[in-house]
Design a protein around this motif. Structure first.
Motif, PDB file in Angstrom:
ATOM      1  N   ASP A  26      15.885  55.339  27.355  1.00 28.68           N
ATOM      2  CA  ASP A  26      14.856  56.343  27.634  1.00 28.68           C
ATOM      3  C   ASP A  26      14.901  56.744  29.104  1.00 28.68           C
ATOM      4  O   ASP A  26      14.844  55.888  30.005  1.00 28.68           O
ATOM      5  N   ASP A  27      15.023  58.039  29.358  1.00 27.91           N
ATOM      6  CA  ASP A  27      15.031  58.637  30.710  1.00 27.91           C
ATOM      7  C   ASP A  27      16.322  58.362  31.483  1.00 27.91           C
ATOM      8  O   ASP A  27      16.489  58.875  32.600  1.00 27.91           O
ATOM      9  N   VAL A  28      17.243  57.565  30.946  1.00 28.71           N
ATOM     10  CA  VAL A  28      18.474  57.239  31.676  1.00 28.71           C
ATOM     11  C   VAL A  28      19.410  58.445  31.694  1.00 28.71           C
ATOM     12  O   VAL A  28      19.623  59.091  30.660  1.00 28.71           O
ATOM     13  N   VAL A  29      19.983  58.733  32.851  1.00 27.73           N
ATOM     14  CA  VAL A  29      20.903  59.863  32.970  1.00 27.73           C
ATOM     15  C   VAL A  29      22.347  59.419  33.182  1.00 27.73           C
ATOM     16  O   VAL A  29      23.273  60.224  33.047  1.00 27.73           O
ATOM     17  N   GLN A  30      22.566  58.148  33.497  1.00 32.16           N
ATOM     18  CA  GLN A  30      23.926  57.621  33.670  1.00 32.16           C
ATOM     19  C   GLN A  30      23.875  56.107  33.515  1.00 32.16           C
ATOM     20  O   GLN A  30      22.893  55.471  33.922  1.00 32.16           O
ATOM     21  N   ILE A  31      24.941  55.534  32.925  1.00 31.41           N
ATOM     22  CA  ILE A  31      24.959  54.093  32.683  1.00 31.41           C
ATOM     23  C   ILE A  31      26.320  53.525  33.046  1.00 31.41           C
ATOM     24  O   ILE A  31      27.353  54.189  32.865  1.00 31.41           O
ATOM     25  N   PHE A  32      26.311  52.285  33.564  1.00 33.30           N
ATOM     26  CA  PHE A  32      27.543  51.639  34.017  1.00 33.30           C
ATOM     27  C   PHE A  32      27.590  50.194  33.518  1.00 33.30           C
ATOM     28  O   PHE A  32      26.557  49.566  33.287  1.00 33.30           O
ATOM     29  N   ALA A  33      28.797  49.679  33.379  1.00 33.64           N
ATOM     30  CA  ALA A  33      28.999  48.278  33.014  1.00 33.64           C
ATOM     31  C   ALA A  33      30.339  47.832  33.564  1.00 33.64           C
ATOM     32  O   ALA A  33      31.192  48.654  33.930  1.00 33.64           O
ATOM     33  N   LEU A  34      30.514  46.519  33.609  1.00 31.64           N
ATOM     34  CA  LEU A  34      31.825  45.977  33.965  1.00 31.64           C
ATOM     35  C   LEU A  34      32.194  44.900  32.969  1.00 31.64           C
ATOM     36  O   LEU A  34      31.355  44.366  32.251  1.00 31.64           O
ATOM     37  N   HIS A  35      33.490  44.607  32.920  1.00 31.79           N
ATOM     38  CA  HIS A  35      33.990  43.551  32.043  1.00 31.79           C
ATOM     39  C   HIS A  35      35.066  42.775  32.781  1.00 31.79           C
ATOM     40  O   HIS A  35      35.905  43.355  33.468  1.00 31.79           O
ATOM     41  N   CYS A  36      35.024  41.446  32.644  1.00 29.84           N
ATOM     42  CA  CYS A  36      36.027  40.603  33.292  1.00 29.84           C
ATOM     43  C   CYS A  36      37.431  40.970  32.838  1.00 29.84           C
ATOM     44  O   CYS A  36      37.671  41.211  31.656  1.00 29.84           O
ATOM     45  N   ASP A  37      38.358  40.980  33.775  1.00 28.73           N
ATOM     46  CA  ASP A  37      39.766  41.236  33.467  1.00 28.73           C
ATOM     47  C   ASP A  37      40.623  40.196  34.185  1.00 28.73           C
ATOM     48  O   ASP A  37      40.822  40.274  35.398  1.00 28.73           O
ATOM     49  N   PRO A  38      41.133  39.191  33.444  1.00 26.76           N
ATOM     50  CA  PRO A  38      41.931  38.142  34.087  1.00 26.76           C
ATOM     51  C   PRO A  38      43.308  38.605  34.537  1.00 26.76           C
ATOM     52  O   PRO A  38      43.996  37.874  35.243  1.00 26.76           O
ATOM     53  N   SER A  39      43.714  39.813  34.159  1.00 28.17           N
ATOM     54  CA  SER A  39      45.012  40.320  34.606  1.00 28.17           C
ATOM     55  C   SER A  39      44.948  40.919  36.000  1.00 28.17           C
ATOM     56  O   SER A  39      45.983  41.214  36.607  1.00 28.17           O
ATOM     57  N   LEU A  40      43.730  41.109  36.531  1.00 29.37           N
ATOM     58  CA  LEU A  40      43.546  41.640  37.878  1.00 29.37           C
ATOM     59  C   LEU A  40      43.034  40.542  38.802  1.00 29.37           C
ATOM     60  O   LEU A  40      42.213  39.722  38.402  1.00 29.37           O
ATOM     61  N   PRO A  41      43.493  40.517  40.057  1.00 24.89           N
ATOM     62  CA  PRO A  41      42.976  39.517  40.999  1.00 24.89           C
ATOM     63  C   PRO A  41      41.578  39.865  41.462  1.00 24.89           C
ATOM     64  O   PRO A  41      41.136  41.017  41.365  1.00 24.89           O
ATOM     65  N   VAL A  42      40.875  38.871  41.965  1.00 25.79           N
ATOM     66  CA  VAL A  42      39.559  39.117  42.547  1.00 25.79           C
ATOM     67  C   VAL A  42      39.696  40.118  43.694  1.00 25.79           C
ATOM     68  O   VAL A  42      40.599  40.017  44.528  1.00 25.79           O
ATOM     69  N   GLY A  43      38.804  41.083  43.720  1.00 28.23           N
ATOM     70  CA  GLY A  43      38.856  42.113  44.756  1.00 28.23           C
ATOM     71  C   GLY A  43      39.424  43.422  44.255  1.00 28.23           C
ATOM     72  O   GLY A  43      39.385  44.416  44.971  1.00 28.23           O
ATOM     73  N   GLN A  44      39.934  43.443  43.016  1.00 31.57           N
ATOM     74  CA  GLN A  44      40.410  44.682  42.432  1.00 31.57           C
ATOM     75  C   GLN A  44      39.570  45.041  41.211  1.00 31.57           C
ATOM     76  O   GLN A  44      39.070  44.166  40.489  1.00 31.57           O
ATOM     77  N   VAL A  45      39.448  46.359  40.995  1.00 31.89           N
ATOM     78  CA  VAL A  45      38.657  46.870  39.880  1.00 31.89           C
ATOM     79  C   VAL A  45      39.491  47.897  39.138  1.00 31.89           C
ATOM     80  O   VAL A  45      39.977  48.862  39.733  1.00 31.89           O
ATOM     81  N   GLY A  46      39.667  47.707  37.828  1.00 32.99           N
ATOM     82  CA  GLY A  46      40.441  48.637  37.015  1.00 32.99           C
ATOM     83  C   GLY A  46      39.577  49.793  36.551  1.00 32.99           C
ATOM     84  O   GLY A  46      38.528  49.596  35.934  1.00 32.99           O
ATOM     85  N   LEU A  47      40.027  51.020  36.841  1.00 27.52           N
ATOM     86  CA  LEU A  47      39.269  52.224  36.512  1.00 27.52           C
ATOM     87  C   LEU A  47      40.150  53.204  35.745  1.00 27.52           C
ATOM     88  O   LEU A  47      41.365  53.277  35.970  1.00 27.52           O
ATOM     89  N   ARG A  48      39.520  53.958  34.862  1.00 29.53           N
ATOM     90  CA  ARG A  48      40.255  54.931  34.056  1.00 29.53           C
ATOM     91  C   ARG A  48      39.274  55.987  33.559  1.00 29.53           C
ATOM     92  O   ARG A  48      38.214  55.658  33.021  1.00 29.53           O
ATOM     93  N   THR A  49      39.631  57.255  33.715  1.00 26.92           N
ATOM     94  CA  THR A  49      38.864  58.347  33.135  1.00 26.92           C
ATOM     95  C   THR A  49      39.303  58.540  31.688  1.00 26.92           C
ATOM     96  O   THR A  49      40.478  58.452  31.371  1.00 26.92           O
TER      97      THR A  49
END
Length: 419
Positions: A183-206
């Motif tokens: 209700d009333d939310v205009v944008q939502i975000f989440a993250l998920h653990c990825d063991p193939s990436l080292p700490v300090g990196q974030v995998g992004l994709r459009t």
């Protein structure tokens, strides 16, 4: 009960993450200092959740823990109607937008095989997908954003969603939506653990970052009989063999090759005696597909192929096709927010491209209602990485403060852009 604000005794915690990672920007109003103070307690909380996992739909103690910790931060959390999830608004400036951050809190029916002090104490239940990390990160985000709100420096409202039942069908995200979580939310975000990436990196994709995932169960029937005279009955073991070997290949031929359709049976059962043809047999598995159009047509295709394959055997067919979740399709503008937030939180080198996965994620149902995006958080440990959904899965706990910084920056970036 270990509080998020206390440190467990007799355990060596992971080395602390730098207050501001190289190339990153400081969080406003000295929140980095507050985060540094919170890290030991957050790791303690993660370890408590990890050692006390709860299966999908029964996350009552986890939800209670979350509600208590948010209340300690001065917030007013509310439980979902079943009591196994939490929604909590952090109220900033009333003229600002509402954005949501989601964490899933359920565990898997696996036996934890790790030799660590925080190994699961619940037989046959294990946090093998990192949801304990997601939950802990979002608690840390709540603590920091509550400070900003108290200072009058939060430019809008942030809704924290601690969601049950991500790992099963029906999906827990639908419960949250029904309870007014969007209700009333205009944008939502989440993250998920990825063991193939080292700490300090974030995998992004459009665009699509996960596959659609449905459950398929086929039950076969016949009169049963003696293995010496299969011609007088219906040989269900033979029919089951045809089902699990022929149907997946034939289904994949009914859709374009680039749709990435994959039908895999993970369970098959028939008979109890070597010389008795059974009267019942069954197989169950998952259908995963990258393309939305192919996902829409998959139930009809599977039903037709199963009937065609089994018809010559004479067996009866009962097909249960349980609709799961569509692909998570990341909104371009939301990915822009996450990209800027990742660079600010972890430095420009923290931004990493990531491929579309065949895994399913019920975050996709939120995106049917509002735009948003899912990011993959690097949690890779030194040495060989263990994939998700394995009983020995664990994370580099430095990912917790990294994830907190990422989601705090994401919330602030989104609220500013959407004003």
């Amino acid at each position: 009960m270990t509080s998020a604000l206390t440190m467990p005794t007799g355990e060596q915690l992971a080395p602390s993450w730098p207050a501001v990672p190289s190339g990153g920007l400081p969080l406003p109003f000295e929140l980095d200092h507050l985060l540094a103070l919170r890290v030991p307690g957050l790791i303690a909380t993660r370890r408590h959740i990890h050692s006390h996992p709860e299966l999908s739909g029964a996350e009552f103690e986890t939800a209670a823990l979350v509600a208590r910790e948010l209340s300690l931060a001065g917030l007013r959390p509310r439980l979902l109607p079943k009591g196994n999830g939490v929604i909590c608004d952090i109220d900033g400036r009333p003229d600002g937008p509402v954005i949501a951050l989601r964490a899933d809190i359920d565990a898997l029916p696996l036996t934890d095989v790790k030799d660590v002090p925080y190994r699961s104490t619940v037989d046959g239940v294990c946090h093998a997908c990192g949801h304990d990390v997601h939950t802990t990160i979002m608690l840390g985000v709540g603590m920091l954003l509550a400070q900003l709100a108290d200072l009058g420096e939060l430019p809008g409202r942030v809704r924290l969603i601690f969601q049950p039942a991500e790992e099963i069908l029906p999906c827990g995200s639908l419960e949250v939506i029904e309870a007014g979580g969007l209700d009333d939310v205009v944008q939502i975000f989440a993250l998920h653990c990825d063991p193939s990436l080292p700490v300090g990196q974030v995998g992004l994709r459009t665009g699509p970052i996960t596959a659609a995932a449905d459950n398929v169960t086929v039950r076969l029937g016949g009169p049963g009989g003696h293995t010496a005279r299969p011609h007088l009955t219906v040989d269900l073991v033979d029919a089951l063999g045809r089902l699990i070997t022929e149907v997946p290949a034939l289904v994949s031929r009914r859709v374009p090759a680039n749709s990435g359709l994959l039908l895999v049976f993970g369970h098959a059962s028939a008979g109890t005696r070597y010389n008795v043809i059974p009267s019942e047999a069954s197989a169950s598995g998952t259908l995963r597909v990258m393309d939305r159009d192919a996902w829409e047509s998959a139930p009809k295709i599977v039903a037709q192929v199963v009937r065609d394959v089994i018809a010559p055997t004479g067996a009866t067919v009962d097909l249960e096709y349980l609709r799961g979740r569509p692909p998570v399709c990341n909104d371009a503008r939301a990915i822009g927010v996450l990209t800027a937030a990742t660079a600010a939180a972890l430095g420009p080198e923290g931004v990493a491209e990531t491929p579309q996965s065949m895994g399913g994620e019920d975050f996709s149902w939120y995106l049917e209602y509002v735009p948003g995006a899912l990011a993959r958080l690097g949690v890779g440990r030194s040495g060989p990485n263990v994939d998700l959904h394995r009983a020995s899965f664990d994370v580099d706990e430095r990912a917790i403060p990294a994830g907190v910084r990422l989601m705090v920056q994401t919330a602030l970036q989104a609220l500013v852009e959407l004003r």
